[in-house]
Design an enzyme around this catalytic site. Sequence first.
Site, short mmCIF file in Angstrom:
data_model
loop_
_atom_site.label_atom_id
_atom_site.label_comp_id
_atom_site.label_asym_id
_atom_site.label_seq_id
_atom_site.Cartn_x
_atom_site.Cartn_y
_atom_site.Cartn_z
N SER A 164 -1.80 -8.99 4.20
CA SER A 164 -1.41 -7.68 4.67
C SER A 164 -0.87 -7.86 6.08
O SER A 164 -1.58 -8.32 6.96
CB SER A 164 -2.63 -6.76 4.65
OG SER A 164 -2.32 -5.57 5.31
N ARG A 172 0.50 3.20 16.08
CA ARG A 172 0.08 4.23 15.11
C ARG A 172 0.25 5.66 15.62
O ARG A 172 0.70 6.53 14.87
CB ARG A 172 -1.37 4.01 14.67
CG ARG A 172 -1.60 2.74 13.86
CD ARG A 172 -0.71 2.65 12.65
NE ARG A 172 -1.10 1.55 11.78
CZ ARG A 172 -0.27 0.86 11.03
NH1 ARG A 172 1.02 1.14 11.02
NH2 ARG A 172 -0.69 -0.12 10.26
N ASP A 184 -6.90 1.70 10.66
CA ASP A 184 -5.72 2.56 10.65
C ASP A 184 -6.00 3.96 10.11
O ASP A 184 -5.38 4.93 10.53
CB ASP A 184 -4.57 1.87 9.91
CG ASP A 184 -4.03 0.71 10.71
OD1 ASP A 184 -4.05 0.81 11.95
OD2 ASP A 184 -3.61 -0.30 10.12
N ASP A 218 0.80 -1.23 0.00
CA ASP A 218 0.00 0.00 0.00
C ASP A 218 0.83 1.28 0.00
O ASP A 218 0.61 2.17 -0.82
CB ASP A 218 -0.96 0.00 1.20
CG ASP A 218 -2.02 -1.09 1.07
OD1 ASP A 218 -2.49 -1.33 -0.06
OD2 ASP A 218 -2.34 -1.72 2.08
N1 ARG Z 1 -7.06 -5.37 12.96
C1 ARG Z 1 -5.90 -4.96 13.63
C2 ARG Z 1 -6.05 -3.60 14.20
O1 ARG Z 1 -6.92 -2.89 13.82
C3 ARG Z 1 -4.65 -5.07 12.79
C4 ARG Z 1 -4.58 -4.25 11.56
C5 ARG Z 1 -3.18 -4.29 11.09
N2 ARG Z 1 -3.02 -4.06 9.71
C6 ARG Z 1 -2.60 -4.99 8.84
N3 ARG Z 1 -2.49 -4.62 7.62
N4 ARG Z 1 -2.34 -6.23 9.17
O2 ARG Z 1 -5.32 -3.25 15.09
#
Ligand code: ARG
Length: 387
Positions: A172, A92, A121, A12
């Site tokens: 991902s 984050r 995110d 991405d």
């Molecule tokens: N669902 C998890 C969260 O919102 C992990 C998201 C992480 N992103 C990824 N592309 N694996 O914290």
Amino acid sequence: MKAVLAYSGGLDTSICVKLLQEKYDCDVITVIVDVGIPKEELVEAEKKARKLGVLKHYTIDAKEEFVTEYIHKAIKANATYEGYPLSTALARPLTAMKVITIAKKEGADALSHGATGKGNDQFRFESMFRSIAPEMEIIAPIRELNLTRKESISYAKEHGIPIPVDLEKPFSIDENLWGRSIEGGILEDPWTEPPEEIFQWTKITKQKPETVMIEFEKGIPIAVNGRKMKPVELVIEMNKVAGSYGVGRVDIVEDRILGIKARENYECPGAVSLITAHKHLEQLVLTRRQLRFKEIVDSTWGELVYKGLWTEPLRKDLDSFIDSTQERVSGEVKLKFSQKNCSVVGRQSRYALYSKEMASFDEKASDLVEGMLRFHSLQSELSKKAG
Ligand code: ARG
């Protein structure tokens, strides 16, 4: 226009560089915030950024800050969401903050991230961007252009951008010192068992059970088996130890901010074992009222952080309460590891509220209990009588 992109070198954010240049007419500055990204990936990502013709690239080592300012808070708050330790959500805010700092330093006009329009995110990045740098524009190419993963992969191929995924394995992955998350591809079917190949931190390499002693000081782990360790080193060590027993694999259907249910896989061996140990130490030293109230505070803290509301004033308020309770969370916990299991087999503290004399069946009970018994169910008795 000059845009600073929160970059990782994954699919991405790699295509984001090109999209920002081509579709948004931006000069791009890429920033990798290293919160525990494997070294080879950092090097590759930087090389790729330069190849893509970025104006400038920054790699910021934020591991120490991530542990002392985020992971330690998460341990003190036993931070989980729907049963798993927060990891992506925890990193984050720090990543966003570093990106903002660079953007200000470079006199940029826009902040950018590579999150899609479906996940969490986007909320986490943008709530930080909006609350800390409201004057800056936000560009979220993947969301704004509404690209599917398939489209992103073909865009990368068309533009000769090397990417770490393909259509067969379009996973991902997000990784930091506190955990690794894997989603997408065949994992999107909640009925499909995750293939072993998606896991990296929790391959079982040890069979013989082992007991490991963790020492805490004011809620923070400071030593393993009597050996004092630096914050980053300790987290890495616990990921290694617990991971070698296959501890910390989580496979769940989780409720995202948008309400979408998503199948998620996590590896978080260090987090699971350290939070388990921490909770057990709290049980020894906090009063039952503190413990009950703290459960509410902890779950509120976890939810705020999950939802990306790091800058919500309540989070700081909760931290003050949590820090006050942690004054006495000092002592040792023995963790026993065996296949896919981590359990507490001992705990001690100079602040223990445990009294052997009170608890032991070998000692006489107090005759004052009699009086307490009379009143304990008073209202139940009265209500029964009242009919
Ligand atoms: N669902 C998890 C969260 O919102 C992990 C998201 C992480 N992103 C990824 N592309 N694996 O914290």
